[in-house]
Design a protein around this motif. Structure first.
Motif, short mmCIF file in Angstrom:
data_model
loop_
_atom_site.label_atom_id
_atom_site.label_comp_id
_atom_site.label_asym_id
_atom_site.label_seq_id
_atom_site.Cartn_x
_atom_site.Cartn_y
_atom_site.Cartn_z
N PHE A 77 0.19 -106.62 -2.07
CA PHE A 77 -0.90 -107.53 -1.69
C PHE A 77 -1.51 -108.19 -2.93
O PHE A 77 -1.75 -109.40 -2.95
CB PHE A 77 -1.97 -106.76 -0.91
N ILE A 78 -1.80 -107.39 -3.94
CA ILE A 78 -2.33 -107.90 -5.21
C ILE A 78 -1.95 -106.92 -6.30
O ILE A 78 -1.91 -105.70 -6.07
CB ILE A 78 -3.87 -108.09 -5.13
N SER A 79 -1.64 -107.43 -7.47
CA SER A 79 -1.26 -106.52 -8.56
C SER A 79 -2.45 -105.68 -8.98
O SER A 79 -3.61 -106.12 -8.91
CB SER A 79 -0.73 -107.31 -9.75
N ILE A 80 -2.19 -104.46 -9.37
CA ILE A 80 -3.25 -103.58 -9.82
C ILE A 80 -3.98 -104.19 -11.02
O ILE A 80 -5.22 -104.13 -11.13
CB ILE A 80 -2.69 -102.18 -10.17
N GLU A 81 -3.23 -104.85 -11.91
CA GLU A 81 -3.84 -105.48 -13.09
C GLU A 81 -4.85 -106.55 -12.69
O GLU A 81 -5.98 -106.59 -13.19
CB GLU A 81 -2.74 -106.10 -13.97
N GLU A 82 -4.47 -107.42 -11.77
CA GLU A 82 -5.38 -108.48 -11.32
C GLU A 82 -6.56 -107.90 -10.56
O GLU A 82 -7.70 -108.36 -10.70
CB GLU A 82 -4.61 -109.48 -10.46
N PHE A 83 -6.28 -106.91 -9.73
CA PHE A 83 -7.33 -106.28 -8.93
C PHE A 83 -8.43 -105.69 -9.81
O PHE A 83 -9.62 -105.75 -9.47
CB PHE A 83 -6.69 -105.18 -8.06
N ARG A 84 -8.07 -105.17 -10.97
CA ARG A 84 -9.04 -104.48 -11.82
C ARG A 84 -9.76 -105.41 -12.80
O ARG A 84 -10.73 -105.01 -13.44
CB ARG A 84 -8.34 -103.37 -12.59
N LYS A 85 -9.33 -106.65 -12.93
CA LYS A 85 -9.97 -107.56 -13.87
C LYS A 85 -11.37 -107.92 -13.40
O LYS A 85 -11.55 -108.44 -12.28
CB LYS A 85 -9.13 -108.83 -14.03
N PRO A 86 -12.40 -107.68 -14.20
CA PRO A 86 -13.79 -107.95 -13.78
C PRO A 86 -14.03 -109.40 -13.39
O PRO A 86 -14.80 -109.68 -12.46
CB PRO A 86 -14.61 -107.57 -15.02
N GLU A 87 -13.38 -110.35 -14.09
CA GLU A 87 -13.65 -111.76 -13.82
C GLU A 87 -13.18 -112.23 -12.44
O GLU A 87 -13.63 -113.26 -11.94
CB GLU A 87 -13.01 -112.65 -14.89
N TYR A 88 -12.30 -111.45 -11.81
CA TYR A 88 -11.84 -111.83 -10.47
C TYR A 88 -12.78 -111.33 -9.37
O TYR A 88 -12.76 -111.84 -8.26
CB TYR A 88 -10.43 -111.31 -10.23
#
Length: 322
Positions: free
Chosen positions: A271-282
């Motif tokens: 569904f979404i990469s763990i890296e992107e999911f954890r980025k604060p700016e998102y």
């Protein structure tokens, strides 16, 4: 005995042999007639089934009968029978003539079988015997305010139809919206599940599941309760909410799917990469909290339906538009 009105397909005879399966002796017949519209006997066993005798001492008012005794046989316990069941049986109903020591018997001509089933658990005769004949003191049906009824049952076969569906298609489906906030999300726990809304719940695997394990957050829409033989056809979309209002979007494409006991969940392993999911700016994960929404329209349901006519094809589906 005077002649009773003839009914097509029914034979009325006299027999010296008593009923072989069940007898009901009624004392105080006059009190029964004056106080009770219907008497149902205790259950008795014949042919592996439980039965009851049903007596309307003043006639079955639901059938607009008021000048005869109505007498029926009822299949008493159907809870253990296969969906779509039928029990075929030949029945003979008896009334004891206490003066002549024989029995007035009513049965179907040529030993016709009756189909006991969910829509028709009771068979018998609306006009078993004329009330004036029954009450006539010169006859022996009522002696010292006592009478005796009986029954014989010959079970010929049981038919078990394959399971059948009643499919309901919804013309103007209502959209349900399931909104869920996970607090204190951590990557040590394998799966989080929302509370149920109507038929649904959301599942999130922060460490990934199936093809997304270790690289992606996996998200699934699932049945809250997967009932055997029940199917739900739904259109749905799932979104992960950007809580920082920076207009990032992580959303599934609209999907349509049948949900059932063997296919209780539909989802996206990546569904979404763990890296992107954890980025604060998102804004997807803020202070250990994330929010997920699902929009769901139920387009149709298919459920077991033993009420469909047993004359229909075995794989029949009834289509109901609402």
């Amino acid at each position: 005995m005077a002649d009773t009105p003839k009914e097509e397909g029914i034979v009325k005879t006299v027999s010296d042999a008593p009923p072989s399966h069940y007898v009901v002796k009624i004392q105080s017949v006059s009190l029964l007639r004056n106080n009770i519209d219907q008497y149902i006997s205790d259950a008795f066993d014949v042919g592996g089934y439980k039965w009851k005798l049903v007596i309307h001492p003043n006639g079955n008012k639901n059938k607009k009968v008021n000048d005869h005794i109505s007498l029926y046989l009822k299949l008493a316990d159907t809870s253990n029978l296969h969906p779509g069941w039928e029990v075929h049986a030949v029945i003979r109903l008896f009334l004891y003539d206490q003066k002549k020591d024989n029995y007035y018997v009513v049965q179907d001509a040529e030993e016709k079988t009756r189909r006991f089933r969910a829509m028709k658990e009771e068979w018998g005769y609306d006009r078993f015997i004329v009330l004036t004949e029954f009450n006539n003191v010169s006859n022996g049906y009522v002696v010292d305010d006592v009478c005796v009824f009986g029954v014989e049952v010959s079970v010929r076969k049981e038919i078990k139809f394959p399971g059948r569906d009643c499919l309901t298609l919804i013309q103007d489906p209502v959209e349900d919206k399931l909104s869920w906030e996970i607090k204190d999300l951590n990557f040590r726990k394998d799966c989080y599940e929302s509370n149920a809304l109507q038929y649904w719940k959301i599942q999130i695997y922060p460490k990934g599941y199936e093809g997304g394990k270790g690289t992606h957050v996996s998200v699934y829409l699932a049945l809250a309760e997967a009932k055997p033989s029940t199917q739900i056809y739904a259109e749905f979309i799932v979104r992960m909410i950007d809580q920082s209002n920076s207009n990032h979007i992580s959303s599934s494409k609209p999907e349509k799917c049948w949900f059932n006991a063997t296919n209780a969940a539909f989802g996206w392993p990546k569904f979404i990469s763990i890296e992107e999911f954890r980025k604060p700016e998102y804004g997807y994960l803020v202070n250990g909290s994330c929010r997920v929404e699902a929009e769901i329209k139920v387009l149709g349901m298919a459920e077991p339906d033993a009420m469909i006519s047993n004359n229909s094809a075995h794989d029949c589906k009834e289509i109901i538009l609402t």
